[in-house]
Structures are given as C-alpha cells and as structure tokens.
Design an enzyme around this catalytic site. Structure first.
Site, PDB file in Angstrom:
ATOM      1  N   CYS A 127      -1.268   5.896   9.895  1.00  0.00           N
ATOM      2  CA  CYS A 127      -0.043   5.228  10.375  1.00  0.00           C
ATOM      3  C   CYS A 127      -0.370   3.889  10.992  1.00  0.00           C
ATOM      4  O   CYS A 127      -1.212   3.787  11.866  1.00  0.00           O
ATOM      5  CB  CYS A 127       0.609   6.036  11.484  1.00  0.00           C
ATOM      6  SG  CYS A 127       1.271   7.577  10.978  1.00  0.00           S
ATOM      7  N   ASN A 161      -3.850   4.461  16.015  1.00  0.00           N
ATOM      8  CA  ASN A 161      -4.881   4.170  15.016  1.00  0.00           C
ATOM      9  C   ASN A 161      -5.278   2.706  15.115  1.00  0.00           C
ATOM     10  O   ASN A 161      -4.460   1.833  14.868  1.00  0.00           O
ATOM     11  CB  ASN A 161      -4.343   4.458  13.610  1.00  0.00           C
ATOM     12  CG  ASN A 161      -4.080   5.938  13.397  1.00  0.00           C
ATOM     13  OD1 ASN A 161      -4.949   6.776  13.657  1.00  0.00           O
ATOM     14  ND2 ASN A 161      -2.878   6.280  12.973  1.00  0.00           N
ATOM     15  N   GLY A 217       6.731  -2.003   6.219  1.00  0.00           N
ATOM     16  CA  GLY A 217       8.090  -2.526   6.249  1.00  0.00           C
ATOM     17  C   GLY A 217       9.081  -1.659   6.997  1.00  0.00           C
ATOM     18  O   GLY A 217       8.806  -0.506   7.324  1.00  0.00           O
ATOM     19  N   GLU A 267       0.834  -1.193   0.000  1.00  0.00           N
ATOM     20  CA  GLU A 267       0.000   0.000   0.000  1.00  0.00           C
ATOM     21  C   GLU A 267       0.875   1.253   0.000  1.00  0.00           C
ATOM     22  O   GLU A 267       1.943   1.284   0.610  1.00  0.00           O
ATOM     23  CB  GLU A 267      -0.930  -0.027   1.217  1.00  0.00           C
ATOM     24  CG  GLU A 267      -1.899  -1.202   1.111  1.00  0.00           C
ATOM     25  CD  GLU A 267      -3.008  -1.177   2.151  1.00  0.00           C
ATOM     26  OE1 GLU A 267      -4.159  -1.416   1.752  1.00  0.00           O
ATOM     27  OE2 GLU A 267      -2.739  -0.928   3.337  1.00  0.00           O
ATOM     28  N   CYS A 323       1.043  -2.381  15.576  1.00  0.00           N
ATOM     29  CA  CYS A 323       1.099  -2.105  14.133  1.00  0.00           C
ATOM     30  C   CYS A 323       0.461  -3.224  13.312  1.00  0.00           C
ATOM     31  O   CYS A 323       0.793  -4.394  13.484  1.00  0.00           O
ATOM     32  CB  CYS A 323       2.552  -1.905  13.717  1.00  0.00           C
ATOM     33  SG  CYS A 323       2.774  -1.739  11.937  1.00  0.00           S
ATOM     34  N   CYS A 350       6.474  -7.215   7.134  1.00  0.00           N
ATOM     35  CA  CYS A 350       7.572  -6.738   7.981  1.00  0.00           C
ATOM     36  C   CYS A 350       8.036  -7.894   8.857  1.00  0.00           C
ATOM     37  O   CYS A 350       7.213  -8.686   9.315  1.00  0.00           O
ATOM     38  CB  CYS A 350       7.085  -5.575   8.856  1.00  0.00           C
ATOM     39  SG  CYS A 350       8.420  -4.730   9.739  1.00  0.00           S
TER      40      CYS A 350
HETATM   41  N1  SAH Z   1       8.915   0.426  10.007  1.00  0.00           N
HETATM   42  C1  SAH Z   1       9.151   1.806  10.128  1.00  0.00           C
HETATM   43  C2  SAH Z   1       8.286   2.666   9.226  1.00  0.00           C
HETATM   44  C3  SAH Z   1       6.833   2.302   9.077  1.00  0.00           C
HETATM   45  S1  SAH Z   1       5.739   2.573  10.412  1.00  0.00           S
HETATM   46  C4  SAH Z   1       8.982   2.240  11.557  1.00  0.00           C
HETATM   47  O1  SAH Z   1       8.501   1.448  12.349  1.00  0.00           O
HETATM   48  O2  SAH Z   1       9.382   3.348  11.873  1.00  0.00           O
HETATM   49  C5  SAH Z   1       5.456   4.336  10.445  1.00  0.00           C
HETATM   50  C6  SAH Z   1       5.076   4.839  11.845  1.00  0.00           C
HETATM   51  O3  SAH Z   1       3.747   4.455  12.237  1.00  0.00           O
HETATM   52  C7  SAH Z   1       5.992   4.304  12.926  1.00  0.00           C
HETATM   53  O4  SAH Z   1       6.357   5.306  13.812  1.00  0.00           O
HETATM   54  C8  SAH Z   1       5.093   3.300  13.595  1.00  0.00           C
HETATM   55  O5  SAH Z   1       5.537   2.981  14.866  1.00  0.00           O
HETATM   56  C9  SAH Z   1       3.763   3.988  13.563  1.00  0.00           C
HETATM   57  N2  SAH Z   1       2.621   3.114  13.835  1.00  0.00           N
HETATM   58  C10 SAH Z   1       2.563   1.774  13.660  1.00  0.00           C
HETATM   59  N3  SAH Z   1       1.341   1.314  14.002  1.00  0.00           N
HETATM   60  C11 SAH Z   1       0.615   2.381  14.411  1.00  0.00           C
HETATM   61  C12 SAH Z   1      -0.744   2.546  14.842  1.00  0.00           C
HETATM   62  N4  SAH Z   1      -1.582   1.514  14.909  1.00  0.00           N
HETATM   63  N5  SAH Z   1      -1.161   3.780  15.171  1.00  0.00           N
HETATM   64  C13 SAH Z   1      -0.321   4.832  15.050  1.00  0.00           C
HETATM   65  N6  SAH Z   1       0.947   4.747  14.616  1.00  0.00           N
HETATM   66  C14 SAH Z   1       1.426   3.531  14.297  1.00  0.00           C
HETATM   67 FE1  SF4 Z   2       7.380  -3.070  11.037  1.00  0.00          FE
HETATM   68 FE2  SF4 Z   2       7.380  -0.392  11.501  1.00  0.00          FE
HETATM   69 FE3  SF4 Z   2       5.135  -1.852  11.823  1.00  0.00          FE
HETATM   70 FE4  SF4 Z   2       7.169  -2.133  13.543  1.00  0.00          FE
HETATM   71  S1  SF4 Z   2       5.918  -0.271  13.201  1.00  0.00           S
HETATM   72  S2  SF4 Z   2       5.955  -3.807  12.613  1.00  0.00           S
HETATM   73  S3  SF4 Z   2       8.919  -1.903  12.189  1.00  0.00           S
HETATM   74  S4  SF4 Z   2       6.226  -1.505   9.901  1.00  0.00           S
END
Ligand code: SAH
Ligand code: SF4
Length: 383
Positions: free
Chosen positions: A372, A329, A198, A119, A148, A141
């Site tokens: 996010c 989220n 990822g 996506e 996440c 990932c």
């Molecule tokens: N893998 C990388 C980039 C992708 S995630 C990383 O982890 O940084 C992008 C951002 O969204 C990261 O800061 C992650 O922690 C955040 N994120 C993941 N799940 C989320 C959620 N359910 N609600 C809000 N932010 C989230």
């Molecule tokens: Fe992977 Fe980033 Fe999600 Fe953690 S927050 S599972 S590193 S995509």
C-alpha cells in the site's frame, strides 16, 4: 451542506474531464472494442448492419472467454471475423515490467499506447488459491497525502475504462485465468480492490464504466460484493458511487482530528471528518454484512496513541464498520516511520474491544515496492 453537494459534484466531474485519456484509434484507423459499454458495442455493430446479438456474442468472447483474436471466435462466421479484424482490435496494455515478491505478491507495470503507465498488483491469499487484484485508476494523483509514494507523482491523466478493465484482463492473461474449454471457472483472481495509484472518485466516470463492465453477468461477472473501492474522502461523489455501483467502500481516514488530517490527507481541508463520516453513514447497503472499511495507516508518533484509538472508536460509533490498520510502508525519501509492534497491538485491542474487527494488514510485496502506498510508475525511456 448537502445542498452544496450537487454543484461541487459537477465541478469535480468537469475537472476530471480535463484529464481525460486519449480516445484511442490506432494509426491504421482500427478501434479498440475493450472498454465500450454494452450499448456502445451494440451501436458499433449496428454501424456494420449487424443485429444486437452480435454484440452479445462479442461481449462473451471478449469478457467471458478472454479472446483477443477474432479468428478464435468460433460462433462468428469467418468473413465477419475478417471484417471485424479489419476495423477493430481487442487490446491489452503492454507488460513493461513484471516482478514477483518473495511472498508471491506480483507487481506489473502496464504501459499504454501514449507511453503512460501504471502499476497493478496481484495479492494472493495466504492459505487459499485465491487473491485480490489491486487496480490503479489514474496515472499519478492530484492529491498529496504525506505518507504516500503515488502522491509524489503529479497527475498525468485519468485512465480510460478500457485501461482499468485492461489491467484486470492482462493480469488474468498472466495467470491463465480464463475459463478452460472444460468450463472450469477462474478462482485465483477472485476479488478486485481499487486501491492502486490515484483517487478513483476523481476519475469517477471511467471507473464506473469499467466496474459496470467487470460486474456484467455475461462477462467477467464479478459481483459488487467482491469489489472494494478505496477513497481518500471525495464526499460529493461518494453518494453517486453508492447509488450507481454499490461496491464495498473503504475510506482512508488515517487521523481522528481535522488538525492532523488536514496535514496528512490534505483533501480533508475541503471535506472535513464530520462530513466524511456523514457520507459514510448515508452510504447505501451499509449493513453488518456490508461494512465500511476504515483504513488507518499507523505512523509512529504521529497518529498511533491509545487516546487516538479511543477517539477513532467514538468517531465511527454506530456505523457498521471495520478498521484496517495498515503498518506504514516506507518508500525512498519518505519521512515517516512505522509504528512499533506494541503501539499497533494496543491500538488494535482498543478498537477490537469496542466491537470492531481491526485486522492489522500484514504488508505484502514490500521488497518489490508493491505494498500500500508504495506504487509509483516510472517508465524508463531508453535514451
Ligand atoms: N487514493 C485512494 C486509493 C489508493 S491508496 C485512497 O487514498 O484511498 C490505498 C491505501 O493505501 C489508502 O488507504 C492509502 O492511504 C494507503 N497508503 C498510502 N500510502 C501508504 C503507505 N506508505 N503505507 C501504508 N499505506 C499507505
Ligand atoms: Fe492519492 Fe490515495 Fe496516495 Fe492520497 S493515498 S496521494 S489519495 S493515491
């Protein structure tokens, strides 16, 4: 510790190669020109007996003009256009789905030739006619941060440079964002964040190759200042990213003690907070103009107390930084809840009073699971 980094770095890069994307050659034997570095493109043209300036011309058509058809490349003579078309393609990922949120955030599911998909999200700025494209770096990932959605999807494979650049180019296609014949430059897709699916530093070689193509001054020409890479903290690769790419860095911190971070960002067990902060301090160009962004997802009753806000400020003391507070989220099956607005406000005020910008990131595109941490690619196979 630092002495161990090179060995650890090599181990990570070797492991990434294990999840390599397929090297696409179409069934008819044609190769994709997208994703080749300038040097590789020059070599391909040499194989045709063509001088390096051909590669320069092609580069301009592919990355500046957005051409996908050799027949529109008017600076190249017709017989050579035909010869090129017989051997090469300039491709895009296929748009499998295209969803528009009520807040105008737009999410694409892009499908590649082996049917894997990721996506990509376009997030328009609220006031201006500008916005950010959020690119994915892997299908799934390997990490499994508890909050996440992508983390629930196992890693299928890394994306190639072509597939990373391809997400951006296909998004430009969707917005008609290539320079017009009158020379008007694109504005809408003005920044890139590598914050999709990822962990980009677990696919460093392909991400770096893609970003070098995107930053090349004769093509898409997006400056490194307009690109932000988000990592969950792959310490041994952060130095390389800073030295070679120099893009803005965002670090997914989310907790101020190793005890909690070990649990919600399991990578912390390998690279604990102290090492992560040290790597941030070493990140080049970390000046006031180029602050490191610390991302902090606000989870109700988990990491959102005032004491934690104060500990956060101490942790990043002395670093040129800003803190992005991300309301959690939710996604189907998630077990956390967003912090209350009051907890968010109090937390933000403490960080702000300590002199750090601490914007609360308003969720965008939640209705289409584009915010996010909500991304997860599911390609429905027509059975
Ligand atoms: N893998 C990388 C980039 C992708 S995630 C990383 O982890 O940084 C992008 C951002 O969204 C990261 O800061 C992650 O922690 C955040 N994120 C993941 N799940 C989320 C959620 N359910 N609600 C809000 N932010 C989230
Ligand atoms: Fe992977 Fe980033 Fe999600 Fe953690 S927050 S599972 S590193 S995509």
């Amino acid at each position: 510790m630092t002495d161990l980094l090179p060995a650890e770095r090599d181990r990570i890069l070797a492991k990434a190669a294990h999840f390599s994307p397929p090297d696409y050659v179409l069934a008819d034997g044609r190769r994709d020109l997208v994703g080749l570095s300038r040097e590789e493109l020059i070599r391909e043209m040499e194989g045709f007996g063509e001088k390096p300036f051909r590669a320069k011309q092609l580069w301009h058509w592919i990355y500046h003009q957005g051409a996908t058809d050799f027949s529109v490349m008017s600076s190249i003579a017709r017989p050579l256009q035909e010869k090129l078309a017989a051997h090469f393609v300039v491709s895009r990922p296929e748009v499998a789905t295209d969803q528009l949120s009520k807040d105008t955030t737009r999410k694409f599911l892009f499908k590649f030739r082996d049917n894997e998909a990721v996506e990509t999200v376009y997030i328009p700025d609220r006031q201006e006619d500008r916005g950010a494209v959020c690119l994915s770096s892997q299908v799934g990932c390997t990490l499994s941060c508890r909050f996440c959605h992508t983390g629930t999807q196992r890693l299928a494979r890394n994306l190639s440079a072509a597939e990373i650049v391809g997400q951006f180019m296909a998004t430009r296609d969707a917005y008609g964002e290539w320079p017009s014949p009158k020379g008007e430059t694109p504005r809408l897709l003005s920044t890139i964040v590598i914050m999709g699916m990822g962990e980009p530093l677990y696919n460093y070689e392909n991400v770096a190759k893609a970003l070098k193509i995107i930053m090349d001054g004769e093509g898409i020409a997006l400056s490194r200042r307009r690109i932000t890479l988000s990592t969950s903290g792959v310490v041994p690769i952060m130095d390389r990213c800073g030295a070679e790419l120099g893009v803005n860095l965002a670090v997914s911190l989310h907790a101020v003690t190793d005890e909690l971070r070990d649990e919600i960002v399991p990578l912390n067990r390998k690279y604990p907070i102290k090492e992560l902060i040290a790597a941030c301090a070493r990140y080049p160009g970390a000046s006031n103009a180029r602050r490191i962004t610390f991302e902090y997802v606000m989870l109700r009753g988990i990491n959102d107390t005032e004491a934690e806000a104060r500990a956060l400020v101490q942790l990043i003391a002395g670093l040129p930084a800003k803190v992005n507070l991300i309301p959690f989220n939710p996604w189907p099956g998630s077990s956390y809840h967003p912090s209350t607005p009051e907890a968010l406000r109090k937390f933000a005020n403490i960080v702000m009073d300590a002199g750090y910008a601490s914007p609360i990131r308003t969720p965008r595109g939640r209705d289409i699971l584009a915010a996010c941490g909500q991304l997860k690619s599911v390609v429905e196979n027509a059975a």
